[in-house]
Design an enzyme around this catalytic site. Structure first.
Site, PDB file in Angstrom:
ATOM      1  N   PHE A 123      29.166 -10.749 -34.662  1.00 27.43           N
ATOM      2  CA  PHE A 123      30.046  -9.855 -35.438  1.00 27.43           C
ATOM      3  C   PHE A 123      29.658  -9.542 -36.903  1.00 27.43           C
ATOM      4  O   PHE A 123      29.822 -10.691 -37.560  1.00 27.43           O
ATOM      5  CB  PHE A 123      31.611 -10.151 -35.362  1.00 27.43           C
ATOM      6  N   ASP A 208      25.247 -15.019 -42.228  1.00 27.41           N
ATOM      7  CA  ASP A 208      26.279 -14.178 -42.320  1.00 27.41           C
ATOM      8  C   ASP A 208      27.459 -15.224 -42.272  1.00 27.41           C
ATOM      9  O   ASP A 208      27.994 -15.839 -41.189  1.00 27.41           O
ATOM     10  CB  ASP A 208      26.806 -13.168 -41.342  1.00 27.41           C
ATOM     11  N   LYS A 237      35.624 -13.232 -46.680  1.00 26.50           N
ATOM     12  CA  LYS A 237      36.938 -13.393 -46.161  1.00 26.50           C
ATOM     13  C   LYS A 237      37.622 -14.314 -46.963  1.00 26.50           C
ATOM     14  O   LYS A 237      38.441 -14.085 -47.808  1.00 26.50           O
ATOM     15  CB  LYS A 237      37.083 -13.944 -44.706  1.00 26.50           C
TER      16      LYS A 237
HETATM   17  C1  PLP Z   1      35.175 -10.155 -40.628  1.00 30.23           C
HETATM   18  C2  PLP Z   1      33.678 -10.535 -40.536  1.00 30.23           C
HETATM   19  C3  PLP Z   1      32.840  -9.534 -41.058  1.00 30.23           C
HETATM   20  C4  PLP Z   1      33.320  -8.126 -41.649  1.00 30.23           C
HETATM   21  O1  PLP Z   1      34.256  -8.392 -42.703  1.00 30.23           O
HETATM   22  P1  PLP Z   1      34.808  -7.193 -43.386  1.00 30.23           P
HETATM   23  O2  PLP Z   1      35.532  -7.620 -44.582  1.00 30.23           O
HETATM   24  O3  PLP Z   1      35.933  -6.880 -42.382  1.00 30.23           O
HETATM   25  O4  PLP Z   1      34.114  -6.108 -43.678  1.00 30.23           O
HETATM   26  C5  PLP Z   1      31.526  -9.769 -40.965  1.00 30.23           C
HETATM   27  N1  PLP Z   1      30.949 -10.803 -40.321  1.00 30.23           N
HETATM   28  C6  PLP Z   1      31.672 -11.803 -40.047  1.00 30.23           C
HETATM   29  C7  PLP Z   1      31.093 -12.963 -39.625  1.00 30.23           C
HETATM   30  C8  PLP Z   1      33.097 -11.529 -40.054  1.00 30.23           C
HETATM   31  O5  PLP Z   1      34.034 -12.750 -39.724  1.00 30.23           O
END
Ligand code: PLP
Length: 390
Positions: A123, A208, A237
């Site tokens: 994701f 990420d 986050k």
């Molecule tokens: C939540 C998440 C995103 C997206 O972040 P947003 O602030 O909602 O755009 C991207 N990568 C990972 C691994 C995430 O958990």
């Protein structure tokens, strides 16, 4: 707009790992705003720092040097050992920046490398590029035409990855633990293998760490468990402890491809969000929260394993630090609803995985309380069923 399947609760107030709704009902909050409230709710140091910053200056734009942004960049680059930082407001924006930087890096070398390899079940966000990078069809349906230049490989399979790498590959984008995709911990050996493949071929390794970063896994960054570091790292986050901020770190030679005018963000790295992030990192260091994340994460894992012994509905338990998943043999929605009614907030990671994301300063008493509620809510009527239709 009706973009969220919301729980029937209005949270209005919080303190530490606890939150209260508008009827005064108390909850143990093991969602933490989806891994955002690193220090729990209303941590006094964070409240003080952002109150003082709000009285001084909220925003001035990146037309100016911003002292708090410079301090945060210094702090993050030193902690990560990655030389340069760019600030934005969210995880998707941080990943967009990483995608742009990968492409520009190769463009500057007059190379045709443009394709980005990501993993199945990953994701990476909800913008058109980041949802295309995401290895789950459910986020893509209805949004075509999707931008070209992304391919997916099964996570953990080094042969499949090697076969996917070609003359057009710009880089590989991975989460060290897949959060949204089911709390799938990626083997250290695989990540080290990816690093070696990137070294051998010159392509870029991007992690990420939007969910795993800032202490969630028991290290400041998830990659620290592996003994190697990526070329590009994204964070968001947990970085601001509830104040929106995202970051992309990149090594000096890669970051050199972003000059004035190539990328930007009006709100990115403003005095308020950078002050929040600096405070979050300071408190993590001062209060020993990496150690606490490891200790309490271990405590939660053991407690879940004890529940597993009496509740066969509970299948695999996995995770790192305080990012923990428990896979059930049935859909988790009903268990999550029961826990919520009993005062414990949990979230799913896919249809069958319960996800636990307490704040990094959670206590063992709070974990015990959560385990008791969960054990009661799993109930005996679940034992041996596989449909969850009790
Ligand atoms: C939540 C998440 C995103 C997206 O972040 P947003 O602030 O909602 O755009 C991207 N990568 C990972 C691994 C995430 O958990």
């Amino acid at each position: 707009m009706n973009t969220y399947g919301r729980y029937p609760v209005r949270l209005v107030r919080g303190s530490g790992a606890r939150a209260w709704d508008d009827t005064g009902k108390e909850y143990l909050d093991f969602i933490s705003g989806i891994a955002v409230n690193t220090l729990g709710h209303a941590h006094p140091a964070l409240v003080r720092a952002i109150s003082e910053q709000a009285q001084t200056m909220l925003h001035c734009s990146n037309l100016f040097h911003i002292p708090a942004q410079e301090k945060l960049a210094e702090k993050l680059t030193r902690l990560a050992g990655i030389e340069r930082a760019f600030f934005c407001n969210s995880g998707a924006e941080a990943n967009e920046a990483a995608i742009k930087l990968m492409r520009k890096y190769w463009y500057d070398q007059h190379s045709p490398r443009r394709t980005i390899i990501t993993a199945t079940r990953s994701f990476h966000g909800r913008t058109l590029n980041t949802l295309t990078a995401t290895g789950q069809d459910k986020v893509k349906t209805g949004f075509d035409p999707l931008p070209p230049g992304f391919i997916h490989v099964p996570l953990g399979n080094m042969n499949a990855l090697k076969q996917a790498v070609g003359d057009d590959t710009a880089g590989i984008l991975l989460e060290p633990v897949q959060g949204e995709g089911g709390v799938n911990v990626v083997a250290d050996a695989y990540l080290r293998g990816v690093r070696k493949l990137c070294n051998d071929t010159g392509i870029l390794m991007v992690l990420d760490e939007v969910q795993t970063g800032v202490g969630r896994t028991g290290e400041m960054f998830g990659f620290e468990h592996t003994g190697m570091r990526p070329d590009i790292l994204t964070l968001a986050k947990g970085l601001g402890g509830g104040v929106p901020i995202g970051a992309m770190l990149a090594s000096e030679s890669v970051a050199a491809s972003f000059g004035p005018g190539t990328h930007g963000c009006t709100f990115g790295g403003n005095p308020l969000s950078c002050t929040a992030a600096l405070t979050v990192i300071d408190v993590i260091e001062q209060e020993g929260l990496l150690e606490n994340a490891r200790t309490q994460g271990g405590h939660l894992l053991l407690g879940l394993k004890a529940i597993q012994r009496t509740h066969p509905v509970m299948q695999e338990i996995r995770g790192q630090g305080l990012l923990i998943g428990a896979e059930l043999s049935c859909d988790v929605a009903e268990t999550i609803a029961r826990c919520r009614e009993s005062g414990l907030l949990l979230l799913p990671a896919g249809p069958k995985v319960l996800r636990f994301l307490p704040p990094l300063n959670v206590t063992s008493a709070e974990i015990d309380e959560a385990l008791t509620i969960l054990g009661d809510c799993l109930g005996t009527d679940y034992i041996g069923t596989d449909g969850g239709s009790s």
